[in-house]
Design an enzyme around this catalytic site. Structure first.
Site, mmCIF file in Angstrom:
data_model
loop_
_atom_site.group_PDB
_atom_site.id
_atom_site.type_symbol
_atom_site.label_atom_id
_atom_site.label_comp_id
_atom_site.label_asym_id
_atom_site.label_seq_id
_atom_site.Cartn_x
_atom_site.Cartn_y
_atom_site.Cartn_z
ATOM 1 N N HIS A 1 44.069 47.479 43.192
ATOM 2 C CA HIS A 1 43.003 47.282 44.172
ATOM 3 C C HIS A 1 41.685 47.946 43.760
ATOM 4 C CE1 HIS A 1 41.925 45.415 47.811
ATOM 5 N NE2 HIS A 1 43.064 45.581 48.450
ATOM 6 N N ASP B 1 40.235 42.356 44.503
ATOM 7 C CA ASP B 1 40.260 42.289 45.955
ATOM 8 C C ASP B 1 40.996 41.033 46.413
ATOM 9 O OD1 ASP B 1 38.725 44.670 46.443
ATOM 10 O OD2 ASP B 1 36.960 43.573 45.756
#
Length: 249
Positions: A220, A224
């Site tokens: 992450h 995204d």
């Protein structure tokens, strides 16, 4: 009971299978443990899953597999088609083929796919280099070559270096959903689960279709939900675009 008596105790005859035993940690297992620990402690993982209708892919493979076996001497697996679908999606979303480097993200030009191949005591990650330059037949041959090197113990360290994106055929073991661990420092890993027949709605009617789940674990820090969602949808579209009539190009 004294310590000496404890040390002299033995497992009763016929009960050996119930006793604890020790397995030495091999260098390969220790490396796997260290890399996995680094991955889960340094990478903020997220998971996203889609389901693809691969009914036409099943028909296409069924049509081509016998000729391929006669010509090449190996089985034509679904995994080769899956890899091609992934490579084409990476070309559309190059950020998936990237790595974290502290103050920068390095987007790799070449697509080198790491495969996870299991043995009795470990999982190794040989690399298909320049996967985007190979057709389905070429990918199938390389999958078989690297798998044979793993299973015969002939895989070299150089065969496992340079991977930019990891794919795993967990469906080979009957898995229908999994939460894979990203291989550090890559950005993502995608699993191809078991193909199963399910009743699904097609044009407002119930039909039996061959369905497969695609599970993507991501870093992450780099990726995204939006780009990963679009990437997974593109892989899904690529898989569903295989027709019942086609070639291995």
């Amino acid at each position: 009971m004294s310590q000496s008596n404890v040390m002299e105790m033995t497992v009763p005859q016929g009960q050996e299978e119930l006793a604890d035993y020790v397995i030495d940690v091999t260098p390969i297992r220790r490396t796997i443990a260290e890399r996995t620990l680094r991955s889960v402690t340094e990478i903020p993982h997220a998971l996203t899953v889609v389901e693809a209708d691969v009914t036409n892919l099943v028909l296409l493979r069924s049509k081509l597999k016998d000729d391929f076996l006669r010509q090449e001497g190996i089985n034509l697996t679904y995994f080769a088609f899956f890899l091609q679908a992934v490579v084409r999606a990476i070309k559309d979303y190059p950020i998936m083929n990237s790595m974290w480097a502290d103050d920068k993200i390095i987007v790799k030009r070449d697509i080198h796919l790491s495969l996870l191949v299991g043995t009795e005591d470990s999982v190794l990650a040989p690399v298909i280099r320049s996967a985007d330059l190979r057709n389905i037949a070429g990918l199938a041959l390389e999958i078989d070559r690297l798998s044979q090197l793993v299973r015969t113990g002939k895989l070299k360290l150089s065969d496992m270096q340079g991977g930019t994106f990891t794919v795993n055929n967990t469906g080979a073991f009957g898995s229908i959903s999994s939460f894979p661990t990203v291989i550090y420092p890559q950005a993502a890993i995608l699993t191809f689960e078991s193909i199963v027949k399910k009743p699904v709605v097609v044009d407002d009617r119930i039909a039996v279709r061959s369905m497969v789940r695609l599970c993507l674990a991501l870093d992450h820090r780099i990726l995204d939900g939006v780009v990963c969602g679009r990437f997974l949808q593109r892989v899904k579209e690529n898989l569903e675009a295989y027709g019942p009539v086609g070639s291995l190009d």
